[in-house]
Each structure stands twice: as C-alpha cells, then as structure tokens.
Motif scaffolding. Structure first.
Motif, PDB file in Angstrom:
ATOM      1  N   VAL A   1       0.839  -1.201   0.000  1.00  0.00           N
ATOM      2  CA  VAL A   1       0.000   0.000   0.000  1.00  0.00           C
ATOM      3  C   VAL A   1       0.872   1.247   0.000  1.00  0.00           C
ATOM      4  O   VAL A   1       0.629   2.202  -0.760  1.00  0.00           O
ATOM      5  N   ALA A   2       1.906   1.252   0.838  1.00  0.00           N
ATOM      6  CA  ALA A   2       2.774   2.429   0.945  1.00  0.00           C
ATOM      7  C   ALA A   2       3.449   2.727  -0.395  1.00  0.00           C
ATOM      8  O   ALA A   2       3.508   3.884  -0.829  1.00  0.00           O
TER       9      ALA A   2
ATOM     10  N   ALA B   1       1.050   8.279   6.051  1.00  0.00           N
ATOM     11  CA  ALA B   1      -0.294   7.751   6.288  1.00  0.00           C
ATOM     12  C   ALA B   1      -0.407   6.308   5.827  1.00  0.00           C
ATOM     13  O   ALA B   1      -1.012   5.466   6.507  1.00  0.00           O
ATOM     14  N   ALA B   2       0.187   6.000   4.680  1.00  0.00           N
ATOM     15  CA  ALA B   2       0.107   4.636   4.162  1.00  0.00           C
ATOM     16  C   ALA B   2       0.847   3.654   5.064  1.00  0.00           C
ATOM     17  O   ALA B   2       0.395   2.517   5.272  1.00  0.00           O
ATOM     18  N   LEU B   3       1.971   4.072   5.604  1.00  0.00           N
ATOM     19  CA  LEU B   3       2.736   3.174   6.475  1.00  0.00           C
ATOM     20  C   LEU B   3       1.981   2.817   7.749  1.00  0.00           C
ATOM     21  O   LEU B   3       2.109   1.699   8.261  1.00  0.00           O
ATOM     22  N   VAL B   4       1.164   3.756   8.261  1.00  0.00           N
ATOM     23  CA  VAL B   4       0.466   3.486   9.528  1.00  0.00           C
ATOM     24  C   VAL B   4      -1.044   3.308   9.350  1.00  0.00           C
ATOM     25  O   VAL B   4      -1.764   3.255  10.335  1.00  0.00           O
TER      26      VAL B   4
ATOM     27  N   VAL C   1      -5.751   6.788  -0.944  1.00  0.00           N
ATOM     28  CA  VAL C   1      -5.251   5.658  -0.154  1.00  0.00           C
ATOM     29  C   VAL C   1      -6.217   4.481  -0.241  1.00  0.00           C
ATOM     30  O   VAL C   1      -5.798   3.319  -0.334  1.00  0.00           O
ATOM     31  N   THR C   2      -7.507   4.745  -0.236  1.00  0.00           N
ATOM     32  CA  THR C   2      -8.499   3.675  -0.315  1.00  0.00           C
ATOM     33  C   THR C   2      -8.344   2.880  -1.603  1.00  0.00           C
ATOM     34  O   THR C   2      -8.379   1.638  -1.600  1.00  0.00           O
TER      35      THR C   2
END
Length: 352
Positions: free
Chosen positions: A195-196, A219-222, A302-303
C-alpha cells in the motif's frame, strides 16, 4: 533534453532552469515533427485543450522513441483533469510550471539519472531496493510493535521511513517495488509495504506536492496500525470470520485513530487516513459511514491503493489476482470509489 512548449517566452525561462541540469533545446509545439527524435529526456509545457492535447500526443509519439525516456510535464493547471491528461500522454513526472528553479533542476537531474541507468532490474537496482525495503520494513515493525504495546510511536522513525519510501519510488518505480515486496514473508507487513509503495508512486505520478507526497507515505505506512493488537490467527485466518472476529477486524480504523490521536506531532491528514480508509463514497463504508464530500481526496487515494494491494498480494489461502483483473474490480465498484482516481490509477496499472 527537449522542451516542447506552446509559449516561447515561458519556454525560454524554463530552459534556463532545465539547462542547469542538462543541455536543453526548446522546440515550439507547432514545429515538433520537423525535428529529429534524438533526445534522452523530454519536458512539456502546454495547455490541455483538445487541439493542443492532440499536438502533444503526436509530438511525443514522434520524439519518445523508447518508452524508458522520461517525460516531465510542467503544469499550468493543478486540477485532477489536467493530471489525468498528462498521465494519459505518458508523463513520468509532474511539476507546477511556476515551480522554483531548484525544484526544476532537481527534476531534470532525476531524469538524467534514469537515462544513465535505464535497465530496471540490474544487480545494482536490486541491491538498492533491498536496502530500501529492509529499512522501511524495519521501521514498520517498530511502529507496529509500539502500537501493540500501547506506547507512542517513534515519529522520527515514521518520518525517516516515509522519506526513504518517496526516494525509493523515484529511484526504482512502482513495478520493481511491488515485485520485490511480494517476496516479504510476513503478510501483515507485506500489505502495508505494498500500500505504501502504491500510494507514494501514485501520488508522484499525479504531481502532488513533495510535502504532501511524504504525508501520504506516512499515512500509508500506519494506515493499518490499529491491527497491531489483533491476534495473528484472526488476521490470517483462511476460513470465514465469525461475527465477533469480523467486528474486531472492523474496529481497527477507530482503534488506530484513537492510539495516534493522543500523540502530539502527527499530521491531522494522517489521522484522517487511518480512521477513514475503509469509507466509501456511497456511505456503505466504516467506521463512520461518511459519504462523498465528507471524504477528502487524499483518503480516497489511499483507499484505491489499499483495495488494489489486497487484491494483488500473495495470501496463504489464495493466489494473487492479475493487475488488469484487479483494476477491473476497482472499476466495477462504481460509486463506492472516486472513479476519476480509479481511471488515473488504471493508467499506472497498465505499466506494471
């Protein structure tokens, strides 16, 4: 480098900045087909009205004799429509046309590096990518462990991981990142790393400002940090989840948000991604059943990447879905997702 432009005056200004990194020839868009295709990098400065867009398409078809030749679009318009048009024309990087000279020079230098080392899977690239994944993966392990122990996450480590991720995407590209990360043994971390990488690469291709690219990488990492306390046997269960197990899984956005909200120094946009990355535009998502305009663009991005990653990743109980099929499934979700972003993402998928 070749600079194609529909404005000679503006083109001369940009030539000075681009020329600080590598020799730059300015060619009027009207005359583009009269010149030999002999450049190792291309920059474009033009509007996206139908006639000019067609001129750009013809000019790039003539001059971009190798698909590895990088193409920088200098954007007068920062709208999603303009970014989508540039993507469709083959842009490998986007910058605002009024970017500073330092930003333009840096972009031109990165383009030169692509040409110096054009092969995507050399031993050197593999070694650099392995180091990137190892460092970012180690940061992710520590972040998840801190969350599992209900202590504050190390923000310095999150910042370093995001910075390394953005740099890695610029250096190796999404396809190499995905191929390498799929070899990761731990499926929880594999998903977060996929995702990241998708988020960082997609944000770069859309021409999102560097600071916002880094925020999205954080944001993607967490984004799934709320899963840190969920037992692994539930996360990786091969059969159907019980009602209680499903309820526990669906709590992870709110749990992650609650964990991070109490910590100073975390960007509010990161918090929004953590809480809302499972929301859908039609209001059928969770945990807050947000609709349409209530969901910010960066959460929507991100979604899209999160769903795609879940479809193409390796699981113990299913083979990965082919990229084209996964993209078709995003399209089939219709009004649940931002279909403008889905279409732009599809052009990225076509290159994977």
């Amino acid at each position: 480098m070749l600079l194609l432009t529909d404005d000679a005056g503006e083109g001369q200004r940009l030539q000075r900045a681009l020329g600080a990194a590598q020799a730059c020839e300015v060619v009027a868009l009207d005359d583009a087909l009269k010149h030999k295709p002999e450049h190792s990098a291309i920059a474009c400065l033009a509007s996206f009205d139908p006639e000019t867009t067609e001129q750009l398409r013809e000019a790039l078809s003539h001059h971009r004799t190798d698909p590895r030749i990088p193409v920088l679009f200098l954007m007068r318009d920062s709208s999603l429509y303009a970014s989508t048009q540039a993507e469709a024309l083959g842009a490998t990087a986007l910058l605002p046309s009024d970017a500073s000279d330092d930003q333009i020079i840096a972009a031109a230098r990165r383009m030169a590096e692509v040409v110096v080392d054009p092969a995507p899977q050399t031993a050197r690239t593999e070694s650099v990518l392995e180091a990137d994944v190892a460092e970012i993966g180690a940061a992710l392990v520590e972040l998840m462990q801190a969350a599992k122990e209900n202590r504050q996450i190390p923000l310095g480590l999150l910042d370093q991981g995001a910075e390394r991720l953005v740099t890695s995407m610029r250096r190796t590209g999404i396809r190499q990142w995905l191929d390498f990360v799929r070899r990761h043994d731990d499926l929880t971390y594999q998903h977060c790393l996929l995702v990241a990488g998708l988020v960082a690469g997609f944000a770069s291709r859309l021409g999102i400002a560097p600071g916002s690219q880094k925020m999205l990488a954080q944001a993607a990492l967490v984004h799934d940090i709320g899963k840190a306390s969920i037992p692994r046997h539930i996360l990786h269960k091969t059969g159907l989840l019980s009602a209680d197990e499903m309820a526990l899984i669906r709590r992870h956005p709110a749990d992650g948000h609650a964990l991070l909200t109490g910590q100073r120094g975390i960007d509010a946009r990161v918090l929004a991604v953590v809480r809302h990355h499972h929301e859908y535009l039609d209001g059928s998502g969770y945990p807050d059943r947000l609709r349409a305009s209530q969901i910010p663009d960066f959460v929507r991005l991100v979604t899209v990447c999160d769903i795609y990653a879940a479809l193409v990743e390796r699981r113990t109980y299913k083979p990965p879905i082919a990229p084209a099929q996964a993209q078709a499934m995003l399209v089939a979700m219709g009004g649940k997702l931002d279909q403008g972003l889905v279409a732009a993402f599809g052009r990225l998928v076509a290159e994977m």
